[in-house]
Design an enzyme around this catalytic site. Structure first.
Site, PDB file in Angstrom:
ATOM      1  N   SER A   1       0.847  -1.194   0.000  1.00  5.89           N
ATOM      2  CA  SER A   1       0.000   0.000   0.000  1.00  5.89           C
ATOM      3  C   SER A   1       0.877   1.237   0.000  1.00  5.89           C
ATOM      4  CB  SER A   1      -0.890   0.003   1.249  1.00  5.89           C
ATOM      5  OG  SER A   1      -1.581   1.229   1.390  1.00  5.89           O
TER       6      SER A   1
ATOM      7  N   TYR B   1      -2.220  -0.883  10.250  1.00  8.87           N
ATOM      8  CA  TYR B   1      -2.257  -1.037   8.796  1.00  8.87           C
ATOM      9  C   TYR B   1      -0.943  -0.551   8.185  1.00  8.87           C
ATOM     10  CZ  TYR B   1      -4.141  -1.041   4.045  1.00  8.87           C
ATOM     11  OH  TYR B   1      -4.344  -1.301   2.717  1.00  8.87           O
TER      12      TYR B   1
END
Length: 251
Positions: A143, A156
């Site tokens: 990501s 995350y």
């Protein structure tokens, strides 16, 4: 895309980027193992692929469970004789966005278990098979949050930074074994995770688009294109790379 007849596992393939990648692989002639923690979601994607004339099979697997990952790879090899590609896409976000001091312990544990440990499990088991057969290709879905700060999103961000690091380390380890390991780093992409982020505050859509030079979000198909490209025989001299797909956000 040179992926015809390749045996491909896609984790987290019941929706979003995983589903788009599974369909894109099948469109280009690959045999796809559509894996998801929810079997019914994997079956829906599999049926869509079969309906379009592609080749796919659904397998339930929780990547945070090592035995489940072993079973996923074993089933694939038992049925098809090898594993050419694994796309480690399965991932989750926290239930509550919060600053570090207020971060929920359960959110930390759950996100790390799936996004970081799950990728490690999949790489470990897949690499063992790929070394034995003499070839392989791994594409990890990281990501933009694994390349830059992501406030109120500690687990995350930590997990995606870890995926980038694991990608580079494994790529070096297996570069002489005819095994390539790369990652894609999507920016803000239309998904359930983005929907949750947008719901956090009324002006979030405007806030996010201000930092995206293209002034729009990515879509799952655009990310899938890059995944299949990295997994194809068109990129045989590429390993250890993180391909950023963010509409220019990282600029």
């Amino acid at each position: 895309m040179k992926v015809k007849n390749k045996i491909v596992i896609v984790t987290g393939a019941g929706s979003g980027i995983g589903a788009a990648a599974a369909k894109h692989f099948a469109y280009h002639g690959a045999q796809v193992v559509v894996s998801d923690v929810k079997l019914e979601k994997a079956q829906v994607v599999t049926e869509a692929i079969l309906g379009d004339g592609g080749n796919a099979t659904a397998v339930e697997a929780n990547v945070a469970n090592y035995e489940a990952v072993e079973n996923l790879v074993e089933q694939t090899v038992d049925q098809f004789g090898r594993l050419d590609v694994i796309v480690n896409n399965a991932g989750i976000g926290p239930r509550v966005m919060a600053k570090t001091a207020d971060y929920l312990l359960t959110d930390w544990d759950n996100v790390i278990a799936v996004n970081q440990t799950g990728v490690f499990y999949c790489m470990k088991v897949a690499l063992r098979q790929m070394v034995e057969q003499g070839h392989g290709n791994i594409v990890n879905v990281a990501s933009l949050a694994g390349l830059k700060a992501s406030p109120n999103n500690l687990s995350y961000s930590a997990s995606k930074f870890a995926v980038v690091g694991m990608t580079k380390s494994a790529a070096m380890e297996y570069a002489t074994k005819n095994i390539r390991v790369n990652a894609v780093c999507p920016g803000y992409t239309e998904s359930a995770l983005l929907d949750k982020l947008l719901a956090a505050r009324p002006d979030m859509d405007e806030v996010l688009k201000k930092v995206i030079p293209m002034k729009r979000y990515g879509n799952a198909t655009e990310i899938a294109e890059a995944i299949v490209w990295l997994a194809s025989d068109s990129t045989q001299f590429i390993t250890g790379q993180t391909i950023t797909l963010d509409g220019g956000t990282s600029l």
